[in-house]
Design a protein around this motif. Sequence first.
Motif, PDB file in Angstrom:
ATOM      1  N   ALA A   1      83.145  96.963  96.217  1.00 13.59           N
ATOM      2  CA  ALA A   1      84.066  97.170  97.161  1.00 13.59           C
ATOM      3  C   ALA A   1      83.528  96.992  98.483  1.00 13.59           C
ATOM      4  CB  ALA A   1      84.508  98.849  97.235  1.00 13.59           C
ATOM      5  N   GLN A   2      82.174  97.100  98.641  1.00 12.22           N
ATOM      6  CA  GLN A   2      81.565  97.042  99.998  1.00 12.22           C
ATOM      7  C   GLN A   2      80.660  95.619 100.097  1.00 12.22           C
ATOM      8  OE1 GLN A   2      79.234 100.599 100.598  1.00 12.22           O
ATOM      9  NE2 GLN A   2      80.932 101.928 100.390  1.00 12.22           N
TER      10      GLN A   2
ATOM     11  N   SER B   1      94.634  99.334  94.608  1.00 13.83           N
ATOM     12  CA  SER B   1      93.557  99.984  95.586  1.00 13.83           C
ATOM     13  C   SER B   1      92.213  99.796  94.918  1.00 13.83           C
ATOM     14  CB  SER B   1      93.613 101.373  95.819  1.00 13.83           C
ATOM     15  OG  SER B   1      93.261 102.158  94.487  1.00 13.83           O
ATOM     16  N   GLY B   2      91.064 100.002  95.957  1.00 14.99           N
ATOM     17  CA  GLY B   2      89.776  99.744  95.041  1.00 14.99           C
ATOM     18  C   GLY B   2      89.435 100.738  93.995  1.00 14.99           C
ATOM     19  N   SER B   3      90.123 102.015  94.274  1.00 15.70           N
ATOM     20  CA  SER B   3      89.886 103.070  93.101  1.00 15.70           C
ATOM     21  C   SER B   3      90.857 102.555  91.892  1.00 15.70           C
ATOM     22  CB  SER B   3      90.575 104.334  93.594  1.00 15.70           C
ATOM     23  OG  SER B   3      90.119 104.804  94.832  1.00 15.70           O
TER      24      SER B   3
ATOM     25  N   GLY C   1      94.488  97.951  98.616  1.00 12.17           N
ATOM     26  CA  GLY C   1      94.544  97.119  97.548  1.00 12.17           C
ATOM     27  C   GLY C   1      93.144  96.860  96.926  1.00 12.17           C
TER      28      GLY C   1
ATOM     29  N   THR D   1      78.425 107.262  96.774  1.00 11.40           N
ATOM     30  CA  THR D   1      79.599 106.359  96.588  1.00 11.40           C
ATOM     31  C   THR D   1      80.597 107.059  96.983  1.00 11.40           C
ATOM     32  OG1 THR D   1      80.564 104.632  95.155  1.00 11.40           O
ATOM     33  CG2 THR D   1      80.234 106.998  93.960  1.00 11.40           C
ATOM     34  N   ASP D   2      81.952 106.411  96.938  1.00 18.68           N
ATOM     35  CA  ASP D   2      83.276 106.764  97.324  1.00 18.68           C
ATOM     36  C   ASP D   2      83.660 107.518  96.390  1.00 18.68           C
ATOM     37  OD1 ASP D   2      85.549 105.638  99.637  1.00 18.68           O
ATOM     38  OD2 ASP D   2      86.359 106.202  97.498  1.00 18.68           O
TER      39      ASP D   2
ATOM     40  N   LYS E   1      87.313  97.666 104.751  1.00 18.67           N
ATOM     41  CA  LYS E   1      86.369  96.754 104.073  1.00 18.67           C
ATOM     42  C   LYS E   1      86.310  95.385 104.728  1.00 18.67           C
ATOM     43  CE  LYS E   1      85.610 100.265 101.574  1.00 18.67           C
ATOM     44  NZ  LYS E   1      85.723 100.601 100.236  1.00 18.67           N
TER      45      LYS E   1
ATOM     46  N   ASP F   1      80.626  97.709  91.039  1.00 20.30           N
ATOM     47  CA  ASP F   1      81.618  97.994  92.155  1.00 20.30           C
ATOM     48  C   ASP F   1      81.179  97.398  93.431  1.00 20.30           C
ATOM     49  OD1 ASP F   1      82.929  99.335  94.297  1.00 20.30           O
ATOM     50  OD2 ASP F   1      82.800 101.332  93.529  1.00 20.30           O
TER      51      ASP F   1
ATOM     52  N   THR G   1      76.785 100.184  92.109  1.00 18.48           N
ATOM     53  CA  THR G   1      77.556 100.008  93.303  1.00 18.48           C
ATOM     54  C   THR G   1      76.465  99.263  94.313  1.00 18.48           C
ATOM     55  OG1 THR G   1      78.617 102.265  92.489  1.00 18.48           O
ATOM     56  CG2 THR G   1      78.506 101.532  95.071  1.00 18.48           C
TER      57      THR G   1
ATOM     58  N   SER H   1      87.500  96.019  96.683  1.00 25.02           N
ATOM     59  CA  SER H   1      88.593  97.102  97.517  1.00 25.02           C
ATOM     60  C   SER H   1      89.117  96.129  98.719  1.00 25.02           C
ATOM     61  CB  SER H   1      87.967  98.358  98.241  1.00 25.02           C
ATOM     62  OG  SER H   1      88.719  98.982  98.866  1.00 25.02           O
TER      63      SER H   1
ATOM     64  N   GLN I   1      90.898  97.960 100.999  1.00 22.12           N
ATOM     65  CA  GLN I   1      91.359  98.862 102.138  1.00 22.12           C
ATOM     66  C   GLN I   1      91.142  98.505 103.549  1.00 22.12           C
ATOM     67  OE1 GLN I   1      89.930 101.861 103.761  1.00 22.12           O
ATOM     68  NE2 GLN I   1      91.887 102.638 103.759  1.00 22.12           N
TER      69      GLN I   1
ATOM     70  N   GLY J   1      86.592 107.281  95.073  1.00 21.29           N
ATOM     71  CA  GLY J   1      87.619 106.628  94.308  1.00 21.29           C
ATOM     72  C   GLY J   1      86.950 105.715  93.141  1.00 21.29           C
ATOM     73  N   ALA J   2      85.710 105.810  93.197  1.00 22.91           N
ATOM     74  CA  ALA J   2      84.673 104.879  91.906  1.00 22.91           C
ATOM     75  C   ALA J   2      84.381 106.129  91.110  1.00 22.91           C
ATOM     76  CB  ALA J   2      83.407 104.509  92.789  1.00 22.91           C
TER      77      ALA J   2
END
Length: 410
Positions: free
Chosen positions: A168-169, A68-70, A202, A94-95, A195, A166, A140, A190, A192, A97-98
């Motif tokens: 992820a985005q 995952s991204g986490s 993932g 942020t999420d 995304k 980070d 991020t 991420s 997810q 998960g970060a």
Amino acid sequence: MTETTIRKIHLPSDQDASGRNLGQAEIAAVSEAIQSGTLTSTKGRFVKALEQRFAAMLGVKHAFACASGSAAVHCAVAAVDPEPGDEIITTAITDMGALAPIMYQTAIPVFADVDPRTCNVTAETIAPRISQRTKAIIVTHLFGNPCEMGPIVELARSAGIPIIEDCAQAFMARYDGHPVGTLGAIGAFSLQQGKHITTGEGGLVVTGDDALARRIFLFINKAWGYGDPQPDHYFLALNERMSELCGAVGVAQLDRLESVVGRRIALAAELDALLCGIPGVALPYVAPKSVHTYWKYCIRVDAQVVPDGVSGVARLLRDYDIFTVPRYIQKPAFACEVFQQHRTFGNSHFPFTLARPEALDYSRERFPGTFEALDGILVIPWNDRFTSDDVRFIAEAIRTSVATLRAGKS
Ligand SMILES: *Cc1c(COP(=O)(O)O)cnc(C)c1O
């Protein structure tokens, strides 16, 4: 305005097939993985291929897929190996998960304020948070818009502190010509569902540093030294691996990434042009050296100019079936119970028990940019499968909603 006068469009959604690019290539790859009978990445070929190709796309030496991204952020934090009570500077927008991985690795998240124009941390907001105990800085790239990395890299280098990005985005976003994820020591992505590209769940971790790469690889694999002459479990780590099923989807998704990103950028330019000049509405701010890849398109609404601000606009947009998110995460991460009550392991409050008081000072006046940012942002769903007509529809709906609020007619 009455219901009947509103033209509605069903906008593609990243939560189902309407707004995802999952097709024959993904089906064929998954089918091949299943027929091979090998679904673990320790033996299969798809996760390895995903890693090699992502590394090549970014021009970075090492890439590792994970669950995952986490997990990707967790790998990054574990790779820098903080001592209990060490501090990691991050953002409150942020999420979770970060942030959770920081505490799992017994470090203290220290929140830096953000630039309200971008919701991103800057060298100016990070600098006052650096202490003797700072082990890493997580930047991020929110919504796909890169942080101003030039001054941040300079600051981190002079302080001797590694940067974790980070991303992820922010797949394929660039700063000064370099893809994000390659400007710091480690980049985390991420895959997810929502995304830019997805394997359902993932993550991907990249680094150019051999020693960090070794720790990331081990951390994903219960710290088991695969391939070593006398392997052992060298340190504390879980299984954070991606399965071959996800790896197969990921390889096919990577082929689509460039067009996904290109399309999102082109559509954003169309919306920029259409929203230009609406009173009280600010378009996404993109720094001169940055390429924003628009995970979301985020506007700012000035409540002094538009009565009821982001809440009002979001409410009126719902009549068009446009579901925006005013204030993104609603409140800064540090306002969540886990930080307010230090709810961690049993009743221990660990690792917060090791923190300097200043590191846990979440008073409002220390975060003017964070509160200003959250009060004023409206997150507009964004998707590479939008058409130009969809974009015109969104623009018209925003223009009309703002006019309605300004006329006091809502
Ligand atoms: C999505 C996201 C994560 C976590 O990724 P998951 O795959 O959901 O675990 C981390 N950081 C940011 C900024 C994210 O948007």
